[in-house]
Write a protein that holds these residues in place. Sequence first.
Motif, PDB file in Angstrom:
ATOM      1  N   SER A 169     -12.808 -24.141 -10.869  1.00 32.60           N
ATOM      2  CA  SER A 169     -12.709 -23.134 -10.224  1.00 32.60           C
ATOM      3  C   SER A 169     -12.388 -24.328  -8.260  1.00 32.60           C
ATOM      4  CB  SER A 169     -14.924 -23.576  -9.490  1.00 32.60           C
ATOM      5  OG  SER A 169     -15.015 -23.178  -8.662  1.00 32.60           O
ATOM      6  N   MET A 170     -12.930 -25.759  -8.783  1.00 31.62           N
ATOM      7  CA  MET A 170     -12.357 -26.429  -7.393  1.00 31.62           C
ATOM      8  C   MET A 170     -10.948 -26.494  -7.206  1.00 31.62           C
ATOM      9  SD  MET A 170     -14.280 -27.176  -5.954  1.00 31.62           S
ATOM     10  CE  MET A 170     -13.048 -28.020  -5.230  1.00 31.62           C
ATOM     11  N   SER A 222     -14.611 -15.065 -12.350  1.00 33.49           N
ATOM     12  CA  SER A 222     -14.786 -16.619 -12.391  1.00 33.49           C
ATOM     13  C   SER A 222     -15.071 -17.754 -13.106  1.00 33.49           C
ATOM     14  CB  SER A 222     -15.539 -17.114 -10.863  1.00 33.49           C
ATOM     15  OG  SER A 222     -14.954 -16.041  -9.805  1.00 33.49           O
ATOM     16  N   GLY A 223     -14.620 -17.294 -14.027  1.00 32.48           N
ATOM     17  CA  GLY A 223     -15.222 -18.149 -15.290  1.00 32.48           C
ATOM     18  C   GLY A 223     -14.382 -19.531 -15.596  1.00 32.48           C
ATOM     19  N   ILE A 224     -14.941 -20.416 -16.812  1.00 31.86           N
ATOM     20  CA  ILE A 224     -14.027 -20.532 -17.203  1.00 31.86           C
ATOM     21  C   ILE A 224     -13.605 -21.766 -18.330  1.00 31.86           C
ATOM     22  CG2 ILE A 224     -15.259 -22.737 -15.282  1.00 31.86           C
ATOM     23  CD1 ILE A 224     -17.084 -24.472 -17.160  1.00 31.86           C
ATOM     24  N   ASP A 225     -14.440 -19.941 -19.093  1.00 33.57           N
ATOM     25  CA  ASP A 225     -14.161 -19.819 -20.827  1.00 33.57           C
ATOM     26  C   ASP A 225     -12.517 -19.959 -21.604  1.00 33.57           C
ATOM     27  OD1 ASP A 225     -14.471 -17.388 -19.279  1.00 33.57           O
ATOM     28  OD2 ASP A 225     -16.342 -17.289 -20.330  1.00 33.57           O
ATOM     29  N   GLY A 228      -9.584 -28.404 -14.181  1.00 34.01           N
ATOM     30  CA  GLY A 228     -10.874 -29.661 -14.081  1.00 34.01           C
ATOM     31  C   GLY A 228     -10.890 -29.642 -15.793  1.00 34.01           C
ATOM     32  N   ASP A 229     -11.933 -30.575 -16.348  1.00 31.31           N
ATOM     33  CA  ASP A 229     -11.663 -31.102 -17.740  1.00 31.31           C
ATOM     34  C   ASP A 229     -13.219 -30.232 -18.078  1.00 31.31           C
ATOM     35  OD1 ASP A 229     -13.375 -32.576 -15.371  1.00 31.31           O
ATOM     36  OD2 ASP A 229     -15.012 -32.963 -16.820  1.00 31.31           O
ATOM     37  N   VAL A 230     -14.069 -29.861 -17.504  1.00 30.08           N
ATOM     38  CA  VAL A 230     -14.980 -28.731 -18.061  1.00 30.08           C
ATOM     39  C   VAL A 230     -14.394 -27.544 -19.078  1.00 30.08           C
ATOM     40  CG1 VAL A 230     -17.146 -27.889 -18.508  1.00 30.08           C
ATOM     41  CG2 VAL A 230     -16.988 -29.834 -16.518  1.00 30.08           C
ATOM     42  N   ASN A 256     -11.659 -35.238 -13.998  1.00 27.32           N
ATOM     43  CA  ASN A 256     -12.860 -36.180 -13.257  1.00 27.32           C
ATOM     44  C   ASN A 256     -14.160 -36.293 -14.599  1.00 27.32           C
ATOM     45  OD1 ASN A 256     -14.375 -33.417 -12.811  1.00 27.32           O
ATOM     46  ND2 ASN A 256     -13.448 -33.224 -11.233  1.00 27.32           N
ATOM     47  N   ALA A 302     -16.244 -34.522 -15.535  1.00 26.72           N
ATOM     48  CA  ALA A 302     -17.645 -33.860 -14.773  1.00 26.72           C
ATOM     49  C   ALA A 302     -17.198 -32.378 -14.251  1.00 26.72           C
ATOM     50  CB  ALA A 302     -18.100 -34.773 -13.511  1.00 26.72           C
ATOM     51  N   GLY A 303     -18.508 -31.324 -13.988  1.00 26.38           N
ATOM     52  CA  GLY A 303     -17.758 -30.241 -13.066  1.00 26.38           C
ATOM     53  C   GLY A 303     -18.073 -30.596 -11.500  1.00 26.38           C
ATOM     54  N   GLY A 304     -17.193 -31.099 -11.574  1.00 25.45           N
ATOM     55  CA  GLY A 304     -16.745 -32.088 -10.073  1.00 25.45           C
ATOM     56  C   GLY A 304     -17.492 -30.847  -8.609  1.00 25.45           C
ATOM     57  N   ILE A 305     -17.006 -30.071  -9.281  1.00 26.83           N
ATOM     58  CA  ILE A 305     -17.589 -28.590  -7.932  1.00 26.83           C
ATOM     59  C   ILE A 305     -19.062 -28.913  -7.607  1.00 26.83           C
ATOM     60  CG2 ILE A 305     -17.998 -26.824  -9.630  1.00 26.83           C
ATOM     61  CD1 ILE A 305     -16.776 -25.002  -7.373  1.00 26.83           C
ATOM     62  N   PHE A 306     -19.631 -29.636  -8.307  1.00 27.20           N
ATOM     63  CA  PHE A 306     -21.180 -29.600  -7.955  1.00 27.20           C
ATOM     64  C   PHE A 306     -21.302 -30.430  -7.009  1.00 27.20           C
ATOM     65  CE2 PHE A 306     -20.534 -27.109 -12.226  1.00 27.20           C
ATOM     66  CZ  PHE A 306     -21.656 -25.602 -11.719  1.00 27.20           C
TER      67      PHE A 306
HETATM   68  C1  LIG Z   1     -18.216 -19.543 -18.964  1.00 28.28           C
HETATM   69  C2  LIG Z   1     -18.987 -20.082 -17.795  1.00 28.28           C
HETATM   70  N1  LIG Z   1     -20.131 -20.974 -17.113  1.00 28.28           N
HETATM   71  C3  LIG Z   1     -20.731 -21.329 -16.269  1.00 28.28           C
HETATM   72  C4  LIG Z   1     -19.682 -21.503 -15.164  1.00 28.28           C
HETATM   73  C5  LIG Z   1     -20.178 -21.915 -14.009  1.00 28.28           C
HETATM   74  N2  LIG Z   1     -19.619 -23.139 -13.703  1.00 28.28           N
HETATM   75  C6  LIG Z   1     -18.228 -23.059 -12.543  1.00 28.28           C
HETATM   76  S1  LIG Z   1     -17.343 -24.415 -12.299  1.00 28.28           S
HETATM   77  C7  LIG Z   1     -18.022 -25.398 -13.666  1.00 28.28           C
HETATM   78  C8  LIG Z   1     -17.566 -26.279 -14.024  1.00 28.28           C
HETATM   79  C9  LIG Z   1     -15.892 -26.812 -13.722  1.00 28.28           C
HETATM   80  O1  LIG Z   1     -16.036 -28.175 -13.856  1.00 28.28           O
HETATM   81  P1  LIG Z   1     -14.449 -28.457 -14.429  1.00 28.28           P
HETATM   82  O2  LIG Z   1     -13.825 -27.756 -15.085  1.00 28.28           O
HETATM   83  O3  LIG Z   1     -13.975 -29.901 -14.707  1.00 28.28           O
HETATM   84  O4  LIG Z   1     -13.673 -28.843 -12.850  1.00 28.28           O
HETATM   85  P2  LIG Z   1     -14.392 -28.868 -11.096  1.00 28.28           P
HETATM   86  O5  LIG Z   1     -15.555 -28.646 -10.610  1.00 28.28           O
HETATM   87  O6  LIG Z   1     -13.825 -30.411 -11.724  1.00 28.28           O
HETATM   88  O7  LIG Z   1     -13.414 -28.554 -10.391  1.00 28.28           O
HETATM   89  C10 LIG Z   1     -19.214 -24.342 -14.223  1.00 28.28           C
HETATM   90  C11 LIG Z   1     -19.601 -25.270 -15.411  1.00 28.28           C
HETATM   91  C12 LIG Z   1     -18.774 -20.608 -15.260  1.00 28.28           C
HETATM   92  N3  LIG Z   1     -17.628 -20.462 -14.264  1.00 28.28           N
HETATM   93  N4  LIG Z   1     -18.241 -19.890 -16.012  1.00 28.28           N
END
Ligand SMILES: Cc1ncc(C[n+]2csc(CCOP(=O)(O)OP(=O)(O)O)c2C)c(N)n1
Length: 604
Positions: A434-435, A460-463, A486-488, A513, A515-519
């Motif tokens: 997301s970031m 907007s999934g990270i998957d 991002g790393d997650v 970072n 972590a899920g830095g956005i939070f």
């Molecule tokens: C499939 C899915 N699960 C959970 C989320 C909620 N979510 C949004 S951003 C995020 C963390 C992402 O972390 P990272 O990839 O490290 O990026 P950063 O936040 O550091 O930019 C999560 C878990 C999502 N968007 N999609």
Amino acid sequence: MSLQAIHNIPEICAQLGITDAVLSPGSRCAPLTIAFARHPGVQVRTVPDERAAAFIGLGIAQAQRRAVALVCTSGTAGLNYAPAVAEAYFQQIPLVIFTADRPPEWIDQLDGQTIRQTDLYGAHAKGSFTLPVDTAHPDAEWHAARIVSEAINLAQRAPAGPVQVNVPLREPFYPKAGEELTFGPVKVIWEQTATAALPPAELRALYELVRGAERVLVVAGQHRQEDDLEEALQQFAATFGAAVVGDTIANVRAAIGRQDVFLAVQDQQLKDSLRPTLLLTFGQSLISKALKLYLRNNPIAQHWHVQAAGEVADTYRALTRVVRLGPATFFAELAAYDVEMLTATASDSALPKYTPDLSLPADATRVARPTPPPGAPTAATDSYVATWQRAETWATDFLADFFRQPDQPFNEFTAIQKALQLLPERTALHLANSMAVRYANIIGLPTDRQIEVFANRGTSGIDGCTSTAVGATLAQPARPVVLLTGDVAFFYDRNAFWHNYPTPNLRVILLNNHAGGIFRLIDGPRQQPELEEFFETHQPLTAENTARDFKLRYFAVSSFSELESALPVFFAEEGGAALLEITTDSQTNAAFFEHYRQAVKTAF
Ligand SMILES: Cc1ncc(C[n+]2csc(CCOP(=O)(O)OP(=O)(O)O)c2C)c(N)n1
């Protein structure tokens, strides 16, 4: 049992323009796999993880701008396509999904790899078809072929999207040793798309309304880069004195893009002076929360959304008209109509008069319309545009100064700014959620390099962000593909690399970072004691092993000087696929980003 109806499937796909299929292994799908693998007109790739396979297919479809076929076995295999199917649905990307299945009499009979596959994707597919099980009768073979044509046409028809074809199959699945497959002959159904145009009277009515509007703002949502749209927008903007605003994912190069910066300031006078009386939108979602909130919270007299077909969202609670045209046609036709009006004769006085209510709300600050220079081709004003452009220039200058500050701690915001400046010519830039996508939208991209931006903003999934980028890489091997993630998101989708296809043009910039830095950056989670464990979800991995496993050149940096020396080597065309891991500290990132937010507020 005859498998000819199955062998016809890749032939129908090829005839209707599908050139690529992504397969995942299994035995129930064997007849489909063998038919696709042996068909000379479809390029097949095999990816074992169906979630990655479907996102890779999505990335290929995006890059090629045409449908891609997916083939998987029965059971949960097809369910693993679901995230990519939903993304394709909301991003309007055509996928034709062949899910092999058991014949109906064996569903719910405790057989393995058997689930209920009819309409597997529910409301997230444009349609779901089931092929007949027994196709020995010529009518059944015709029926099966007709379904495949209909499914492909439905997937490609605007708004494009995913379509499932469930394929129940009985054994035997395999051809005899040495048996040659024949593909067709088979009848296909072509669907021709007509180019829509407005009836003259309606065009004139819209023209009059736009001409009568005091301040016209065009906001572009997520959209593919299109030269004719770009040109039409420029003509339209010049003709009507309209401002054009778009996020990076809108891919409108001439658009104002620093709205995340200047709309974040607390200055109602500025906001009033930017406020449109007529808002024209096209495309999908916005990244810029500041722009979305601004449009929601500052009432607009008229909002028209331009979209040829499909459902339309009332994103700003202001929608008053839907125009069923492609945006390039709409903007070009209105601009051209203006030229016609100016060259028209006195008989024009017989034109019907429109008196639209497009006046500014009483509380808004008015911007005077300047007199156009003598001989100017239109009666348009540029002062409203100038107000937006001044804000844009201010924000651009502000960012340049901000990132130039000496003695910064090493942080991902500035690291991204440095990396984006060096993007190669014609990069397909994939921005993960997301970031990554948010930072890039604030910073902006070099405008001189024909960069096109992609992001999985349908859901907007990270998957599947990495798999989508890998798909783009496979589809366009001559084009640099850069993924910023991002790393997650990255570690979530490592199976994007788990296949045997080289990706020499892929460059992954990993912002680790841990972590899920956005939070830590957003209000709500960052104030909670659960932040680190349950929101950021700290994780200790580095990508070194992943890079080694998948033969990516690996660069690790944790300072600005290391980053600056690594970037040119990392981006260099020769050398092949590479991963640049930028390690930062999430608390430092959060503090620096907060510093940025405060600096915007105080600088204005
Ligand atoms: C499939 C899915 N699960 C959970 C989320 C909620 N979510 C949004 S951003 C995020 C963390 C992402 O972390 P990272 O990839 O490290 O990026 P950063 O936040 O550091 O930019 C999560 C878990 C999502 N968007 N999609």
